[in-house]
Design a protein around this motif. Structure first.
Motif, PDB file in Angstrom:
ATOM      1  N   ALA A 160      37.397  37.558  42.555  1.00 22.28           N
ATOM      2  CA  ALA A 160      38.337  38.101  41.553  1.00 22.28           C
ATOM      3  C   ALA A 160      39.401  38.431  42.579  1.00 22.28           C
ATOM      4  CB  ALA A 160      37.785  39.425  41.028  1.00 22.28           C
ATOM      5  N   SER A 161      39.286  39.109  43.805  1.00 17.61           N
ATOM      6  CA  SER A 161      40.595  39.204  44.797  1.00 17.61           C
ATOM      7  C   SER A 161      41.068  38.152  44.930  1.00 17.61           C
ATOM      8  CB  SER A 161      39.745  39.855  45.947  1.00 17.61           C
ATOM      9  OG  SER A 161      39.223  41.147  45.748  1.00 17.61           O
ATOM     10  N   CYS A 162      40.674  36.812  45.005  1.00 21.95           N
ATOM     11  CA  CYS A 162      41.133  35.836  45.463  1.00 21.95           C
ATOM     12  C   CYS A 162      42.383  35.158  44.233  1.00 21.95           C
ATOM     13  CB  CYS A 162      40.419  34.612  45.893  1.00 21.95           C
ATOM     14  SG  CYS A 162      41.195  33.087  46.246  1.00 21.95           S
ATOM     15  N   LEU A 163      41.716  35.468  42.845  1.00 22.29           N
ATOM     16  CA  LEU A 163      42.262  35.238  41.562  1.00 22.29           C
ATOM     17  C   LEU A 163      43.343  36.316  41.238  1.00 22.29           C
ATOM     18  CD1 LEU A 163      39.149  34.437  39.291  1.00 22.29           C
ATOM     19  CD2 LEU A 163      40.599  32.794  40.720  1.00 22.29           C
ATOM     20  N   GLU A 164      43.332  37.471  41.769  1.00 22.36           N
ATOM     21  CA  GLU A 164      44.475  38.429  41.926  1.00 22.36           C
ATOM     22  C   GLU A 164      45.624  37.852  42.411  1.00 22.36           C
ATOM     23  OE1 GLU A 164      46.694  41.372  40.718  1.00 22.36           O
ATOM     24  OE2 GLU A 164      44.671  41.185  39.919  1.00 22.36           O
ATOM     25  N   GLU A 165      45.325  37.294  43.618  1.00 20.13           N
ATOM     26  CA  GLU A 165      46.333  36.591  44.395  1.00 20.13           C
ATOM     27  C   GLU A 165      46.951  35.430  43.560  1.00 20.13           C
ATOM     28  OE1 GLU A 165      47.281  34.696  48.725  1.00 20.13           O
ATOM     29  OE2 GLU A 165      45.338  35.826  48.583  1.00 20.13           O
ATOM     30  N   ALA A 166      45.993  34.482  43.023  1.00 16.03           N
ATOM     31  CA  ALA A 166      46.425  33.267  42.194  1.00 16.03           C
ATOM     32  C   ALA A 166      47.479  34.078  41.200  1.00 16.03           C
ATOM     33  CB  ALA A 166      45.225  32.954  41.877  1.00 16.03           C
ATOM     34  N   ARG A 167      47.102  35.165  40.467  1.00 16.86           N
ATOM     35  CA  ARG A 167      47.821  35.764  39.382  1.00 16.86           C
ATOM     36  C   ARG A 167      49.219  36.137  39.973  1.00 16.86           C
ATOM     37  NH1 ARG A 167      48.148  40.695  36.221  1.00 16.86           N
ATOM     38  NH2 ARG A 167      47.210  41.713  38.134  1.00 16.86           N
ATOM     39  N   HIS A 168      49.344  36.636  40.895  1.00 18.72           N
ATOM     40  CA  HIS A 168      50.526  37.182  41.606  1.00 18.72           C
ATOM     41  C   HIS A 168      51.420  35.794  41.978  1.00 18.72           C
ATOM     42  CE1 HIS A 168      50.048  41.357  41.522  1.00 18.72           C
ATOM     43  NE2 HIS A 168      48.962  41.360  41.990  1.00 18.72           N
ATOM     44  N   ARG A 169      50.763  34.709  42.512  1.00 16.88           N
ATOM     45  CA  ARG A 169      51.576  33.798  42.738  1.00 16.88           C
ATOM     46  C   ARG A 169      51.728  32.824  41.702  1.00 16.88           C
ATOM     47  NH1 ARG A 169      49.275  31.410  48.486  1.00 16.88           N
ATOM     48  NH2 ARG A 169      51.003  29.563  47.669  1.00 16.88           N
ATOM     49  N   GLY A 170      51.556  33.097  40.253  1.00 23.88           N
ATOM     50  CA  GLY A 170      51.776  32.418  39.274  1.00 23.88           C
ATOM     51  C   GLY A 170      50.902  31.219  38.956  1.00 23.88           C
ATOM     52  N   GLU A 171      49.737  31.240  39.832  1.00 21.42           N
ATOM     53  CA  GLU A 171      48.848  29.943  39.444  1.00 21.42           C
ATOM     54  C   GLU A 171      47.902  30.112  38.337  1.00 21.42           C
ATOM     55  OE1 GLU A 171      46.706  28.084  43.120  1.00 21.42           O
ATOM     56  OE2 GLU A 171      47.091  30.061  43.965  1.00 21.42           O
ATOM     57  N   ILE A 172      47.906  31.422  37.804  1.00 17.73           N
ATOM     58  CA  ILE A 172      47.136  31.628  36.538  1.00 17.73           C
ATOM     59  C   ILE A 172      47.891  32.817  35.740  1.00 17.73           C
ATOM     60  CG2 ILE A 172      44.762  31.231  37.514  1.00 17.73           C
ATOM     61  CD1 ILE A 172      44.341  34.064  37.879  1.00 17.73           C
ATOM     62  N   PRO A 173      47.720  32.695  34.509  1.00 19.68           N
ATOM     63  CA  PRO A 173      48.582  33.625  33.666  1.00 19.68           C
ATOM     64  C   PRO A 173      48.620  35.048  34.119  1.00 19.68           C
ATOM     65  CG  PRO A 173      47.392  32.148  32.227  1.00 19.68           C
ATOM     66  CD  PRO A 173      46.663  32.063  33.707  1.00 19.68           C
ATOM     67  N   GLN A 174      49.906  35.574  33.989  1.00 23.03           N
ATOM     68  CA  GLN A 174      49.957  37.027  34.511  1.00 23.03           C
ATOM     69  C   GLN A 174      49.088  37.885  33.552  1.00 23.03           C
ATOM     70  OE1 GLN A 174      52.153  38.194  37.070  1.00 23.03           O
ATOM     71  NE2 GLN A 174      51.794  36.063  37.436  1.00 23.03           N
ATOM     72  N   ASP A 175      48.813  37.784  32.376  1.00 18.11           N
ATOM     73  CA  ASP A 175      47.898  38.567  31.727  1.00 18.11           C
ATOM     74  C   ASP A 175      46.429  38.246  31.941  1.00 18.11           C
ATOM     75  OD1 ASP A 175      47.808  36.210  30.214  1.00 18.11           O
ATOM     76  OD2 ASP A 175      48.220  36.851  28.277  1.00 18.11           O
ATOM     77  N   ALA A 176      46.003  37.451  32.896  1.00 19.15           N
ATOM     78  CA  ALA A 176      44.642  37.151  32.873  1.00 19.15           C
ATOM     79  C   ALA A 176      44.177  38.384  33.647  1.00 19.15           C
ATOM     80  CB  ALA A 176      44.592  35.813  33.850  1.00 19.15           C
ATOM     81  N   ASP A 177      42.779  38.489  33.466  1.00 20.76           N
ATOM     82  CA  ASP A 177      42.036  39.549  33.968  1.00 20.76           C
ATOM     83  C   ASP A 177      41.316  38.797  35.117  1.00 20.76           C
ATOM     84  OD1 ASP A 177      40.096  41.169  35.008  1.00 20.76           O
ATOM     85  OD2 ASP A 177      39.877  42.412  33.133  1.00 20.76           O
ATOM     86  N   PRO A 178      41.807  39.098  36.342  1.00 21.36           N
ATOM     87  CA  PRO A 178      40.866  38.464  37.421  1.00 21.36           C
ATOM     88  C   PRO A 178      39.489  38.653  37.648  1.00 21.36           C
ATOM     89  CG  PRO A 178      42.926  39.026  38.404  1.00 21.36           C
ATOM     90  CD  PRO A 178      42.763  39.832  37.019  1.00 21.36           C
TER      91      PRO A 178
END
Length: 193
Positions: free
Chosen positions: A133-151
């Protein structure tokens, strides 16, 4: 490399629990395989349950090392690092003959009948999911996954899908379910961003 009696027993336990599960794990077979006297086993472990719980802890040390390697790789994007963890795990499964995840196997075998194992295994899955989840949070901040995604929710979903694919891979003794799960999940994640 295992150097102490306790280490030798735990290392053998990793293989035996993965191969035979908890109920079919024979202490005598473990002692014979490791050339260990019965008294030495009970010097290090109070019971078969205590032994298996310590094997789970040893298994988690391996998982944490895999997470460190994959999630700490600066040459990959955050989403790439998350996928890399699963790819490294798939390689470990291949080396083990596609027997799958020890946590998943023991969870299926014991979670309905032993609250201690259910809690320990769920805590382990929580640790893994938290790191992803921490890694996916970074992915969200970098635009790799949607901003409204819950890591955290995505990490749990990834882990749940992985465990199901690991079960199918074990049944088939084939990496196909793992490969298809990774391809589908990570391509869907990038299409949604």
């Amino acid at each position: 490399m295992a150097t102490t009696t306790r280490d030798r027993l735990l290392e053998a336990g990793l293989s035996l629990l993965l191969t035979h599960g908890y109920h079919d794990l024979g202490i005598q077979a473990l002692l014979k395989q490791t050339n260990t006297p019965k008294g030495s086993f009970y010097h290090h472990f109070t019971s078969k349950e205590d032994f298996a719980l310590q094997v789970i802890d040893r298994y988690m040390e391996e998982v944490q090392r895999g997470l460190d390697v994959a999630l700490g790789d600066p040459s990959l994007t955050p989403l790439g690092r998350a996928r890399r963890f699963f790819e490294l795990t798939r390689e470990k499964y291949r080396q083990d003959g596609y027997l799958g995840c020890m946590l998943g196997g023991l969870g299926q075998e014991l979670s309905g009948v032993n609250a201690t194992f259910a809690a320990r295994i769920e805590a382990c899955f929580g640790e893994i999911s938290g790191r992803i989840a921490s890694c996916l949070e970074e992915a969200r901040h970098r635009g790799e996954i949607p901003q409204d995604a819950d890591p955290r929710e995505l990490a749990n979903l990834l882990l749940n899908c992985w465990e199901g694919a690991a079960l199918r891979s074990r049944l088939l003794r084939d990496p196909g379910p793992l490969d298809r799960m990774l391809d589908f999940t990570f391509s869907a994640a990038t299409r949604a961003s």
